[in-house]
Write an enzyme that holds these catalytic residues in place. Structure first.
Site, PDB file in Angstrom:
ATOM      1  N   ASP A   9       0.859  -1.191   0.000  1.00  0.00           N
ATOM      2  CA  ASP A   9       0.000   0.000   0.000  1.00  0.00           C
ATOM      3  C   ASP A   9       0.895   1.240   0.000  1.00  0.00           C
ATOM      4  O   ASP A   9       1.807   1.355   0.829  1.00  0.00           O
ATOM      5  CB  ASP A   9      -0.892  -0.014   1.262  1.00  0.00           C
ATOM      6  N   ASP A 104      -4.031   2.509  -4.973  1.00  0.00           N
ATOM      7  CA  ASP A 104      -2.706   2.518  -4.342  1.00  0.00           C
ATOM      8  C   ASP A 104      -2.383   1.281  -3.525  1.00  0.00           C
ATOM      9  O   ASP A 104      -1.469   1.298  -2.723  1.00  0.00           O
ATOM     10  CB  ASP A 104      -2.536   3.774  -3.484  1.00  0.00           C
ATOM     11  N   GLU A 105      -3.144   0.208  -3.713  1.00  0.00           N
ATOM     12  CA  GLU A 105      -2.808  -1.002  -2.976  1.00  0.00           C
ATOM     13  C   GLU A 105      -3.076  -2.236  -3.816  1.00  0.00           C
ATOM     14  O   GLU A 105      -3.885  -2.222  -4.747  1.00  0.00           O
ATOM     15  CB  GLU A 105      -3.555  -1.077  -1.644  1.00  0.00           C
TER      16      GLU A 105
HETATM   17  P1  TTP Z   1      -5.486   5.100   1.497  1.00  0.00           P
HETATM   18  O1  TTP Z   1      -4.442   4.080   1.141  1.00  0.00           O
HETATM   19  O2  TTP Z   1      -6.609   4.679   2.397  1.00  0.00           O
HETATM   20  O3  TTP Z   1      -4.801   6.354   2.200  1.00  0.00           O
HETATM   21  P2  TTP Z   1      -3.392   7.037   1.927  1.00  0.00           P
HETATM   22  O4  TTP Z   1      -2.615   6.332   0.868  1.00  0.00           O
HETATM   23  O5  TTP Z   1      -3.626   8.505   1.703  1.00  0.00           O
HETATM   24  O6  TTP Z   1      -2.675   6.885   3.331  1.00  0.00           O
HETATM   25  P3  TTP Z   1      -2.009   5.573   3.977  1.00  0.00           P
HETATM   26  O7  TTP Z   1      -0.559   5.897   4.136  1.00  0.00           O
HETATM   27  O8  TTP Z   1      -2.698   5.419   5.303  1.00  0.00           O
HETATM   28  O9  TTP Z   1      -2.252   4.424   3.055  1.00  0.00           O
HETATM   29  O10 TTP Z   1      -6.159   5.672   0.179  1.00  0.00           O
HETATM   30  C1  TTP Z   1      -5.399   5.871  -1.012  1.00  0.00           C
HETATM   31  C2  TTP Z   1      -5.822   7.148  -1.706  1.00  0.00           C
HETATM   32  O11 TTP Z   1      -7.214   7.087  -2.008  1.00  0.00           O
HETATM   33  C3  TTP Z   1      -5.628   8.376  -0.841  1.00  0.00           C
HETATM   34  O12 TTP Z   1      -4.321   8.936  -0.967  1.00  0.00           O
HETATM   35  C4  TTP Z   1      -6.686   9.306  -1.361  1.00  0.00           C
HETATM   36  C5  TTP Z   1      -7.787   8.395  -1.875  1.00  0.00           C
HETATM   37  N1  TTP Z   1      -8.894   8.391  -0.902  1.00  0.00           N
HETATM   38  C6  TTP Z   1      -9.993   9.217  -1.153  1.00  0.00           C
HETATM   39  O13 TTP Z   1     -10.063   9.901  -2.166  1.00  0.00           O
HETATM   40  N2  TTP Z   1     -10.994   9.246  -0.234  1.00  0.00           N
HETATM   41  C7  TTP Z   1     -10.944   8.509   0.931  1.00  0.00           C
HETATM   42  O14 TTP Z   1     -11.873   8.570   1.757  1.00  0.00           O
HETATM   43  C8  TTP Z   1      -9.808   7.667   1.167  1.00  0.00           C
HETATM   44  C9  TTP Z   1      -9.711   6.827   2.437  1.00  0.00           C
HETATM   45  C10 TTP Z   1      -8.806   7.656   0.226  1.00  0.00           C
HETATM   46 MG    MG Z   2      -2.292   4.226   0.909  1.00  0.00          MG
END
Ligand code: TTP
Ligand code: MG
Length: 399
Positions: A9, A104-105
């Site tokens: 991720d 992103d994962e």
């Molecule tokens: P995530 O992987 O949940 O969050 P992140 O990558 O920003 O942080 P982390 O280091 O905890 O993984 O989500 C990936 C992307 O998806 C995030 O950068 C933005 C988008 N996203 C939204 O647009 N709305 C949301 O509610 C969430 C949770 C994420």
């Molecule tokens: Mg992320």
């Protein structure tokens, strides 16, 4: 033979993608969302912003109050899609068994592949290094014998982490963790478990299966096996997204016709761009309106011929808006566009270079320029009217 599953991720993805382009943003509390003076939510917060209590989904105005020095950056979806494609490409260089989850994962089944790297950890470091070198991003990797444990592991070692849970150690790892760490356990399930006196994954695992099933049905049986570190789901490519949608919540409820049309046009531009990005066309266009009293209606039209042209999608969406607005006098809080019944290119080979085809070629050229130089790099007659305004946008694809 035990499997070797990775969950990878990207850390603070949207924010990190902005920091990769503008190093001045590095090491600072940065929030990707919209204009904090207006209604909208945090999509991604940098790790420097998180100690202030800022998290995804929080209203931007609240984030501003919690951290006045935070830097707010508007989301640039095509840029993230581009980085996401490259990220998935890197992963698929390490194993053909890849299951992307959102942008992103992804899960990666590397069973057997790890031998040529010496160990799963070395393989994971190889992946992280390529992501860092080629994308200037960091990723966290969880390694385990099954998906659920790998996913929890990557979550726990963020940011820029690597955590391997060895075979046989799954339950020791999971037992002390709060139940909310289990994928699928939201606020409601967490509360229901709390009322049963269950706070940790270990406590859930030690409940008799029948009791969990009685409370939560089939879902309970799945949760129970996850809590015991048992998950035999395979890593497999998910189905194609079935629809693409985008919506805006306005700073103020409105009945201003011109304003609604401009916003609608903006949404159509965004969804059709995502459609072109995937080389798809849509046969169904829907709009969604939410009134000030939260009543929400959806109206849709099926096209005679699937399309991904801005102009075609906007014209249909505008027809729907005209029909929908006429009998209603209530101010509008939110407007959304959804395009569905997606078909691939192969289904729609044009017989001749029609006007629509030429306009799609122009749309695609504009998409490329925007992806490279940002959303305001090029303006057309249609987009000049679209002033960037603070708004809540949901950027997710539906499957
Ligand atoms: P995530 O992987 O949940 O969050 P992140 O990558 O920003 O942080 P982390 O280091 O905890 O993984 O989500 C990936 C992307 O998806 C995030 O950068 C933005 C988008 N996203 C939204 O647009 N709305 C949301 O509610 C969430 C949770 C994420
Ligand atoms: Mg992320």
């Amino acid at each position: 033979m035990a499997r070797c599953i990775f969950h990878i991720d990207l850390d603070a993805f949207f924010v990190s993608a902005e920091q990769a382009l503008d190093p001045k943003l590095k090491g600072k509390p940065v929030i990707v969302g919209g204009d904090p003076e207006r209604r909208g939510v945090v999509a991604s917060a940098s790790y420097e912003a998180r100690p202030f209590g800022i998290h995804a989904g929080m209203p931007l105005s609240q984030a501003r109050r919690l951290c006045p020095e935070a830097i707010f950056v508007r989301a640039n979806f095509p840029r993230y899609k581009d980085a996401s494609n490259k990220f998935m490409q890197i992963l698929s260089d390490f194993s053909p068994y890849i299951e992307p989850l959102g942008l992103d994962e992804a899960y990666l089944d590397v069973t057997g592949c790890e031998q040529s790297y010496g160990s799963p950890q070395k393989l994971a470091l190889g992946i992280k290094e390529r992501i860092h070198k080629e994308l200037n991003l960091t990723a966290s990797v969880g390694i385990a014998t099954c998906k659920v444990v790998a996913k929890i592991a990557s979550d726990l070692c963020k940011p820029d982490g690597l955590l391997e849970i060895a075979q046989g150690e799954e339950r020791n790892f999971l037992n002390p963790l709060p139940v909310a760490k289990l994928p699928g356990v939201g606020k409601k399930t967490e509360q229901a478990l709390k009322e049963m006196g269950i706070a940790t994954i270990g406590e859930l695992a030690s409940l008799p299966l029948e009791i969990v099933k009685r409370h939560f049905g089939k879902f309970g049986a799945v949760l129970h096996s996850y809590a015991k570190g048992m998950d035999d789901r395979r890593v497999e490519a998910p189905c194609e997204p079935k629809s693409i949608s985008q919506q805006i919540t306005f700073a103020q409820d409105t009945l201003d016709r011109r304003f609604l049309e401009i916003r609608l046009r903006q949404l159509c531009l965004e969804v059709s761009e995502r459609l072109r990005c995937q080389d798809k066309r849509a046969s169904c266009v829907a709009i969604r309106l939410r009134y000030a009293d939260f009543k929400t209606i959806t109206r849709q039209i099926t096209l005679n011929e699937a399309s991904n042209a801005n102009q075609v999608i906007y014209t249909i969406a505008l027809q729907l808006l005209n029909k929908t607005l006429a009998p209603q006098g209530k101010p509008i809080r939110l407007i959304g566009v959804r395009i569905s019944s997606l078909v691939g290119r192969e289904k729609q080979l044009p017989m001749f270079d029609s006007k629509v085809e030429r306009s799609v070629r122009l749309d695609k050229a504009i998409d490329q320029i925007r992806r490279k130089y940002g959303p305001t790099a090029i303006k057309t007659g249609a987009t000049i009217a679209i002033q960037a305004e603070g708004c809540v946008k949901s950027l997710r694809q539906r499957s």
